[in-house]
Design a protein around this motif. Structure first.
Motif, PDB file in Angstrom:
ATOM      1  N   TYR A  31      37.558  35.357  42.020  1.00  0.00           N
ATOM      2  CA  TYR A  31      38.716  34.630  42.542  1.00  0.00           C
ATOM      3  C   TYR A  31      39.196  35.257  43.843  1.00  0.00           C
ATOM      4  O   TYR A  31      39.406  34.569  44.839  1.00  0.00           O
ATOM      5  N   LYS A  32      39.362  36.585  43.835  1.00  0.00           N
ATOM      6  CA  LYS A  32      39.888  37.279  45.015  1.00  0.00           C
ATOM      7  C   LYS A  32      38.958  37.180  46.219  1.00  0.00           C
ATOM      8  O   LYS A  32      39.410  36.978  47.350  1.00  0.00           O
ATOM      9  N   GLN A  36      39.989  32.460  46.461  1.00  0.00           N
ATOM     10  CA  GLN A  36      41.236  32.584  47.221  1.00  0.00           C
ATOM     11  C   GLN A  36      41.024  32.419  48.728  1.00  0.00           C
ATOM     12  O   GLN A  36      41.781  31.683  49.371  1.00  0.00           O
ATOM     13  N   ILE A  39      40.554  28.660  49.366  1.00  0.00           N
ATOM     14  CA  ILE A  39      41.832  27.940  49.283  1.00  0.00           C
ATOM     15  C   ILE A  39      42.661  28.199  50.535  1.00  0.00           C
ATOM     16  O   ILE A  39      43.239  27.271  51.109  1.00  0.00           O
ATOM     17  N   GLN A  40      42.704  29.436  50.990  1.00  0.00           N
ATOM     18  CA  GLN A  40      43.486  29.769  52.178  1.00  0.00           C
ATOM     19  C   GLN A  40      42.929  29.068  53.409  1.00  0.00           C
ATOM     20  O   GLN A  40      43.697  28.605  54.264  1.00  0.00           O
ATOM     21  N   THR A 115      47.911  27.080  43.785  1.00  0.00           N
ATOM     22  CA  THR A 115      47.172  26.880  42.547  1.00  0.00           C
ATOM     23  C   THR A 115      48.065  27.214  41.361  1.00  0.00           C
ATOM     24  O   THR A 115      49.154  27.781  41.531  1.00  0.00           O
ATOM     25  N   ARG A 117      47.622  29.542  39.433  1.00  0.00           N
ATOM     26  CA  ARG A 117      47.739  31.004  39.376  1.00  0.00           C
ATOM     27  C   ARG A 117      48.961  31.522  40.141  1.00  0.00           C
ATOM     28  O   ARG A 117      49.412  32.637  39.949  1.00  0.00           O
ATOM     29  N   ASP A 118      49.472  30.716  41.054  1.00  0.00           N
ATOM     30  CA  ASP A 118      50.634  31.114  41.850  1.00  0.00           C
ATOM     31  C   ASP A 118      51.944  30.937  41.103  1.00  0.00           C
ATOM     32  O   ASP A 118      52.996  31.350  41.601  1.00  0.00           O
TER      33      ASP A 118
END
Length: 119
Positions: A31-32, A36, A39-40, A115, A117-118
């Motif tokens: 994910y990191k 991520q 997505i950014q 997301t 997750r946020d």
């Protein structure tokens, strides 16, 4: 054996072999390092400005069902059987036969949430 003749392009595509599915178990590292940044990039590209336009009710006003201070709810474009939004008063939507297959799109207005997750 099913034989359809003449077959539409849609019927042909449904009969074609599927490419299959791949299951990926997302780890915190994946994910990191992969998800991520992707997505950014999408956020930074400005390609999701349509979301801000929905939140600010600049676009698709006829699809707006709820405009709460924290979120909006719109008719999703997948809902094909709805009454015509521009000509049917909202009061007539209550108990309308088409609401049995209602599709909605909910969007949180808080910035910084990209997301689940946020949250």
């Amino acid at each position: 054996v099913e034989l359809i003749s003449p077959a539409t392009p849609y019927q042909i595509s449904r009969a074609m072999p599927s490419l299959g599915h791949t299951l990926i178990q997302e780890t915190p590292s994946l994910y990191k390092n992969v998800v991520q940044p992707f997505i950014q990039n999408v956020i930074d590209s400005g390609s999701i400005s349509w979301i801000q336009n929905l939140i600010e009710v600049k676009k698709e006003k006829e699809r707006l069902l709820v405009n709460h201070e924290e979120f909006i709810i719109n008719i999703d474009t997948k809902w094909r059987s709805h009454p015509p939004p521009l000509t049917t008063p909202r009061e007539e939507w209550l108990n309308h036969p088409s609401t049995v297959d209602l599709y909605c799109l909910g969007i949180v207005k808080a910035s910084g949430i990209a997301t689940l997750r946020d949250l």
